[in-house]
Design an enzyme around this catalytic site. Structure first.
Site, PDB file in Angstrom:
ATOM      1  N   GLY A  12       0.845  -1.199   0.000  1.00  0.00           N
ATOM      2  CA  GLY A  12       0.000   0.000   0.000  1.00  0.00           C
ATOM      3  C   GLY A  12       0.876   1.243   0.000  1.00  0.00           C
ATOM      4  N   ILE A 129       1.740   2.870   6.802  1.00  0.00           N
ATOM      5  CA  ILE A 129       0.941   3.692   7.716  1.00  0.00           C
ATOM      6  C   ILE A 129       0.594   2.892   8.972  1.00  0.00           C
ATOM      7  CG2 ILE A 129      -0.087   5.146   5.918  1.00  0.00           C
ATOM      8  CD1 ILE A 129      -2.746   3.528   6.427  1.00  0.00           C
ATOM      9  N   ASP A 130       0.613   1.557   8.867  1.00  0.00           N
ATOM     10  CA  ASP A 130       0.169   0.714   9.994  1.00  0.00           C
ATOM     11  C   ASP A 130       1.161   0.708  11.163  1.00  0.00           C
ATOM     12  OD1 ASP A 130      -1.892   0.083   8.257  1.00  0.00           O
ATOM     13  OD2 ASP A 130      -1.047  -1.854   7.687  1.00  0.00           O
ATOM     14  N   GLY A 173      -5.089  -0.080   9.706  1.00  0.00           N
ATOM     15  CA  GLY A 173      -4.045  -0.587  10.602  1.00  0.00           C
ATOM     16  C   GLY A 173      -3.880  -2.088  10.543  1.00  0.00           C
ATOM     17  N   GLU A 224      -9.804  -1.292  12.103  1.00  0.00           N
ATOM     18  CA  GLU A 224     -10.493  -2.209  11.176  1.00  0.00           C
ATOM     19  C   GLU A 224     -10.306  -3.682  11.570  1.00  0.00           C
ATOM     20  OE1 GLU A 224      -8.781  -1.730   7.260  1.00  0.00           O
ATOM     21  OE2 GLU A 224      -6.760  -2.184   7.962  1.00  0.00           O
ATOM     22  N   HIS A 273      -9.104   5.108   2.639  1.00  0.00           N
ATOM     23  CA  HIS A 273      -7.841   5.467   1.997  1.00  0.00           C
ATOM     24  C   HIS A 273      -7.474   6.945   2.145  1.00  0.00           C
ATOM     25  CE1 HIS A 273      -8.624   1.496   0.390  1.00  0.00           C
ATOM     26  NE2 HIS A 273      -7.323   1.420   0.187  1.00  0.00           N
TER      27      HIS A 273
HETATM   28  O1  F6P Z   1      -1.182  -1.781   4.980  1.00  0.00           O
HETATM   29  C1  F6P Z   1      -1.733  -0.530   4.709  1.00  0.00           C
HETATM   30  C2  F6P Z   1      -3.210  -0.618   4.564  1.00  0.00           C
HETATM   31  O2  F6P Z   1      -3.702   0.678   4.313  1.00  0.00           O
HETATM   32  C3  F6P Z   1      -3.964  -1.279   5.726  1.00  0.00           C
HETATM   33  O3  F6P Z   1      -4.116  -0.417   6.816  1.00  0.00           O
HETATM   34  C4  F6P Z   1      -5.246  -1.665   5.050  1.00  0.00           C
HETATM   35  O4  F6P Z   1      -5.871  -2.753   5.687  1.00  0.00           O
HETATM   36  C5  F6P Z   1      -4.794  -2.061   3.681  1.00  0.00           C
HETATM   37  O5  F6P Z   1      -3.559  -1.415   3.448  1.00  0.00           O
HETATM   38  C6  F6P Z   1      -5.763  -1.690   2.589  1.00  0.00           C
HETATM   39  O6  F6P Z   1      -5.286  -2.234   1.413  1.00  0.00           O
HETATM   40  P1  F6P Z   1      -5.817  -1.837  -0.029  1.00  0.00           P
HETATM   41  O7  F6P Z   1      -5.250  -0.498  -0.361  1.00  0.00           O
HETATM   42  O8  F6P Z   1      -5.266  -2.917  -0.885  1.00  0.00           O
HETATM   43  O9  F6P Z   1      -7.299  -1.792   0.052  1.00  0.00           O
END
Ligand code: F6P
Length: 352
Positions: A12, A129-130, A173, A224, A273
């Protein structure tokens, strides 16, 4: 001796990636006389030989741009037929002396395997970001995401207060509650729910009743990946190339349950996002920049197979292996500090 370097950004995206890229190119070109190219779209780049050049001019003014100018993806070479060998062949074909892989647990996990399976010349830069990557005090991107959560909470407070409502904010997260804990603390949440501590919704409802009585309204932050005592809420059962389930939807369930249990009007918001977009904070610009500069130094000091790492205020380095395998979950002493704001906690017994 000058070298030919490559960089990729995987997983991500997050604010601060462009600061890493800019620092890598400046350090490589100006300090060492190197040449730098990018593999675009994370590990897909070296699998499919998708390259672009990176000059000083290309990166000069990207310091305040979110995202990554060299694109990203969640491609896992170990899930692609012949993928790891293709990566190695592409590095050779492009005469790459060392690759800088910028990413989180998944991207660095691939790097670790390539180092071990092929002695691939890779160094890593910790991103997400996590903030759930081990062996570094902080990943860049995290500070920006909690600033966005904080801003969202500031806004939710005023509307919750106007309507005497309970508002639930679902934040990202994955399986770590760092964003919820730190963002929630910054934005004065009245309850914070994180994956590290499965929660009893009835207990949360009781705490919310107390806060509603005290303040007239209440705010809940839910990660989440937070879990009801009965298990986590999955968006769907589909897995990505790294085997991760898609999370999401828990905010709505918490809001519905709280409304049923308390009778208070409750709404939920999912930040999604937005937490990953836009300009990096000053902190993330500095951290990304320091990581990028140090990654190039690692290569020139022949410290391959290492990841740059923040320890205290110093940038140091660790074996990539140390960062991957297990997630860095929330340090519970920090979470425990937030409990005093939860309404039901640390309440001295009334004097007889
Ligand atoms: O790992 C970063 C993150 O934003 C997580 O917090 C989230 O669960 C995931 O990526 C979302 O992924 P995507 O952008 O593939 O929907």
């Amino acid at each position: 001796m000058s070298k030919r370097l490559a960089i990729l950004t995987g997983g991500g995206d997050c604010p601060g990636l462009n600061n890493v890229i800019r620092a890598v190119v400046f350090q490589a070109v100006k300090k060492y006389g190197d040449e730098v190219i990018a593999f675009e779209y994370g590990w897909k780049g070296p699998i499919q030989n998708i390259t672009r050049s990176l000059t000083l001019k290309d990166v000069d003014h990207i310091f305040n741009e979110g995202g990554t100018i060299i694109k990203s993806s969640r491609t896992n070479p170990y899930k692609v037929e012949g993928g790891p060998q293709k990566v190695m062949d592409t590095l050779k074909a492009n005469k790459i002396d060392a690759l800088i892989a910028v990413g989180g647990e998944d991207t660095c996990g691939v790097a670790d395997k390539l180092v071990n399976d092929f002695k691939a010349p890779i160094v890593c830069v910790p991103k997400t970001i996590d903030n759930d990557l081990n062996a570094t005090d902080q990943t860049f991107g995290f500070d920006t995401s909690i600033s966005i959560v904080c801003d969202a909470l500031d806004r939710l407070h005023t509307t919750a207060k106007s309507h005497d409502r309970v508002l639930v904010l679902e934040v990202m997260g994955r399986h770590a509650g760092w964003i919820a804990t730190m963002g929630g603390m910054a934005g004065a949440a009245d309850y914070i729910l994180i994956p590290e501590e499965p929660f009893d919704i009835k207990k949360v409802a009781e705490a919310i009743k107390i806060r509603k009585k005290e303040a007239g309204y209440a705010i809940i932050v839910v990660a989440e990946g937070a879990k009801f005592a009965e298990g986590e809420v999955l968006k769907d059962q589909e897995l990505d190339a790294f085997g991760h389930v898609k999370l999401g939807g828990i905010g709505d369930r918490v809001a519905k349950n709280i409304e049923e249990l308390t009778g208070f009007e409750t709404r939920s918001t999912t930040l999604g996002h937005i937490q990953r977009g836009g300009s990096p904070t000053a902190y993330d610009r500095v951290l990304g920049t320091r990581y990028g500069l140090a990654a190039v130094d690692l290569i020139h000091n022949n410290k391959l197979g290492r990841m740059v790492s923040l320890q205290g205020i110093k940038i140091t380095d660790v074996a990539i292996r140390e960062a991957v395998g297990t997630l860095k979950t929330v340090e519970m002493t920090i979470y425990d500090q937030t409990r005093v704001f939860f309404g039901d906690e640390v309440r001295p017994k009334a004097k007889a």
